[in-house]
Scaffold this active site. Structure first.
Site, PDB file in Angstrom:
ATOM      1  N   ASN A   1      27.360  38.897  50.433  1.00 20.65           N
ATOM      2  CA  ASN A   1      28.251  38.702  49.284  1.00 20.65           C
ATOM      3  C   ASN A   1      27.537  38.005  48.129  1.00 20.65           C
ATOM      4  O   ASN A   1      27.873  38.229  46.963  1.00 20.65           O
ATOM      5  CB  ASN A   1      29.512  37.938  49.708  1.00 20.65           C
TER       6      ASN A   1
ATOM      7  N   VAL B   1      37.278  35.435  44.091  1.00 19.89           N
ATOM      8  CA  VAL B   1      38.064  35.472  45.337  1.00 19.89           C
ATOM      9  C   VAL B   1      37.144  35.701  46.546  1.00 19.89           C
ATOM     10  O   VAL B   1      37.442  35.303  47.670  1.00 19.89           O
ATOM     11  CB  VAL B   1      39.141  36.591  45.269  1.00 19.89           C
TER      12      VAL B   1
ATOM     13  N   ASN C   1      34.531  35.621  49.481  1.00 21.64           N
ATOM     14  CA  ASN C   1      34.117  34.532  50.384  1.00 21.64           C
ATOM     15  C   ASN C   1      32.618  34.526  50.650  1.00 21.64           C
ATOM     16  O   ASN C   1      31.986  35.565  50.531  1.00 21.64           O
ATOM     17  CB  ASN C   1      34.839  34.701  51.733  1.00 21.64           C
TER      18      ASN C   1
ATOM     19  N   ALA D   1      38.075  47.183  44.450  1.00 17.68           N
ATOM     20  CA  ALA D   1      39.397  47.819  44.548  1.00 17.68           C
ATOM     21  C   ALA D   1      39.774  48.002  46.016  1.00 17.68           C
ATOM     22  O   ALA D   1      40.432  48.962  46.392  1.00 17.68           O
ATOM     23  CB  ALA D   1      39.388  49.158  43.818  1.00 17.68           C
TER      24      ALA D   1
ATOM     25  N   ASP E   1      35.244  49.606  41.133  1.00 20.86           N
ATOM     26  CA  ASP E   1      34.614  49.532  42.453  1.00 20.86           C
ATOM     27  C   ASP E   1      33.373  50.416  42.440  1.00 20.86           C
ATOM     28  O   ASP E   1      33.232  51.285  41.570  1.00 20.86           O
ATOM     29  CB  ASP E   1      35.597  50.007  43.542  1.00 20.86           C
TER      30      ASP E   1
ATOM     31  N   HIS F   1      37.270  26.206  51.201  1.00 20.66           N
ATOM     32  CA  HIS F   1      38.119  27.202  51.857  1.00 20.66           C
ATOM     33  C   HIS F   1      37.504  27.520  53.207  1.00 20.66           C
ATOM     34  O   HIS F   1      36.664  28.399  53.336  1.00 20.66           O
ATOM     35  CB  HIS F   1      38.172  28.451  50.968  1.00 20.66           C
TER      36      HIS F   1
END
Ligand SMILES: NC(=O)c1ccc[n+]([C@@H]2O[C@H](COP(=O)([O-])OP(=O)(O)OC[C@H]3O[C@@H](n4cnc5c(N)ncnc54)[C@H](O)[C@@H]3O)[C@@H](O)[C@H]2O)c1
Length: 316
Positions: free
Chosen positions: A99, A122, A124, A14, A37, A179
Site C-alpha cells: 500500500n 482511508v 491501511n 473504486a 481506479d 487505527h
C-alpha cells in the site's frame, strides 16, 4: 472551495470502500463524484450503477467513473481508498509495503491534478499511510487527514447502543490513537445522552465493549473471509466529506499531524480535530489521565514502527 459550483469529490479506488464513499456522498448530495481506479471498467460500471440509483433515491449528484487521473482535475476533496485490504490472519501493518507503493503513486497524481484539494486517506495501515501521503503530497498538514477515529468511535457507539438497548443516535464516543489494536477508546468521554457509560455499565462490560471495538475490524474480516469492512468505513469517510463541504467545524476524531500536542511531534495519529472547509481547523487537546496519555504514546510508537519499515523499503 469554488463558489456557485457543486463541490467535486474524487474517490481514488473504486473497490468496496471507494464505491461506498461514492454512494453515501451521492445520497447526501454532497457534490459530484469521480470514481477512479486502475482496473478498466470497474469505476465506469459502478458510476453508471450509482447514477441509475439516483432517480429512485432522489439525488442529483453526477457520478462518473474513469481510469484517467486527468479527470480528477480540480477536485475539492480527494478520498483515497486505493490499496490492498486485509485477509484473515493479516494485521493492518502487513499492508505497509504494497500500500505504500500505491499511496506514493496516487499522491503524485493528486499533487499534479488537485494541488489545492483536501485529501482524506482511508488506505491501511491508516496513520502510516496518512503520514506517507503528507510527505509525498507536500500539502500543508491541515489539508491531509486520515479516516479511522470516526470508524472506531462508530463501532464503539454501535456496541454501546446494542448493549444498553438504546438508540444509536443517543450514543457518542471518542476513540483516539492509531487505527489498530493499540487504539485508545475513552470510556470517560463515551456517553449516552450526556451520561458517561461508566455510570451505566459495570466495569467488566465497559472493558468487553472496548475489546470488541479494538478487534472490530478483525471480527468483520474473519466473517467476510475475502476482504474487510466497507459500509461503516464508507459512511465515516462520507461524514468527513460532509463536515468539509458544509464547513461544519465538526469535532471528529481523525488522524492528524501533531506538532507538540499531546507531547507528540511529527506523527499522524487519531485525535479530536475541528473539521471544516479549510480541512483541519485545529487539533483539540483533551485532558487525559496519565494512563490514557501513555496509551496514546504507545499507539504513536506503533505508527513510528510502520514509518521505519517504509524507510527500510526506501519509500521515505
Ligand atoms: N481506515 C479505515 O478505517 C479503513 C476501513 C476499511 C478499509 N480500509 C482500507 O481501505 C483500503 C481499500 O479497501 P477495500 O475494501 O475498498 O479494498 P478493495 O480491494 O475492494 O478496493 C481497493 C481498490 O483499489 C484499487 N487500486 C489499487 N491500486 C490502485 C492505484 N494505484 N490507483 C487507483 N486504484 C487502485 C484496486 O483496483 C481496488 O479496486 C484497504 O487498504 C483497506 O485496508 C481502511
Amino acid at each position: 472551495m469554488t463558489n456557485h459550483q457543486r463541490p467535486k469529490i474524487a474517490c481514488i479506488g473504486a473497490g468496496n470502500v471507494g464505491a461506498s464513499v461514492a454512494q453515501y456522498c451521492a445520497e447526501m448530495d454532497l457534490g459530484n463524484v469521480v470514481l477512479t481506479d486502475v482496473v478498466e471498467g470497474l469505476p465506469q460500471g459502478k458510476a453508471l450503477d450509482l447514477t441509475q440509483a439516483g432517480p429512485v433515491r432522489g439525488y442529483s449528484a453526477v457520478v462518473t467513473g474513469t481510469n484517467d487521473y486527468a479527470d480528477i482535475a480540480d477536485s475539492d476533496i480527494v478520498v483515497v481508498t486505493a490499496g490492498i485490504a486485509r485477509k484473515p490472519g493479516m494485521s493492518r501493518l502487513d499492508l505497509v509495503g504494497k500500500n505504500g507503493a500505491i499511496i506514493s503513486d496516487v499522491c503524485a497524481h493528486i499533487a499534479r491534478h488537485c494541488p489545492d484539494s483536501i485529501v482524506i486517506i482511508v488506505t491501511n495501515p491508516l496513520d502510516v499511510m496518512t503520514q506517507l501521503a503528507f510527505l509525498k503530497l507536500g500539502f500543508p498538514a491541515h489539508r491531509v487527514v486520515g479516516m479511522a477515529g470516526c470508524l472506531d468511535s462508530a463501532r464503539l457507539r454501535a456496541f454501546v447502543a446494542m448493549e444498553l438497548g438504546v438508540s444509536m443516535r443517543n450514543v457518542d464516543a471518542m476513540v483516539l490513537g492509531s487505527h489498530g489494536d493499540d487504539m485508545v477508546p475513552l470510556p470517560r468521554y463515551t456517553t449516552v445522552s450526556g451520561v458517561s457509560i461508566e455510570k451505566l455499565l459495570a466495569p467488566d462490560r465497559v472493558q468487553a465493549l472496548i475489546q470488541r471495538t479494538r478487534k472490530g475490524g478483525g471480527e468483520i474480516v474473519s466473517l467476510l473471509k475475502t476482504g474487510s469492512a466497507y459500509y461503516a468505513p464508507g459512511a465515516c469517510a462520507a461524514r468527513m466529506v460532509q463536515a468539509i463541504v458544509c464547513d461544519e467545524n465538526a469535532l471528529l476524531p481523525c488522524s492528524a499531524h501533531l506538532s507538540g500536542q499531546y507531547g507528540l511531534n511529527d506523527v499522524f495519529i487519531g485525535v479530536p480535530v475541528r473539521l471544516g472547509a479549510q480541512g483541519i481547523g485545529a487539533v483539540v487537546e483533551l485532558e487525559l489521565t496519565r494512563d490514557e496519555l501513555d496509551a496514546l504514546h504507545r499507539s504513536a510508537g506503533e505508527v513510528q514502527a510502520g514509518l521505519r519499515e517504509l524507510r527500510q523499503l526506501g519509500m521515505l
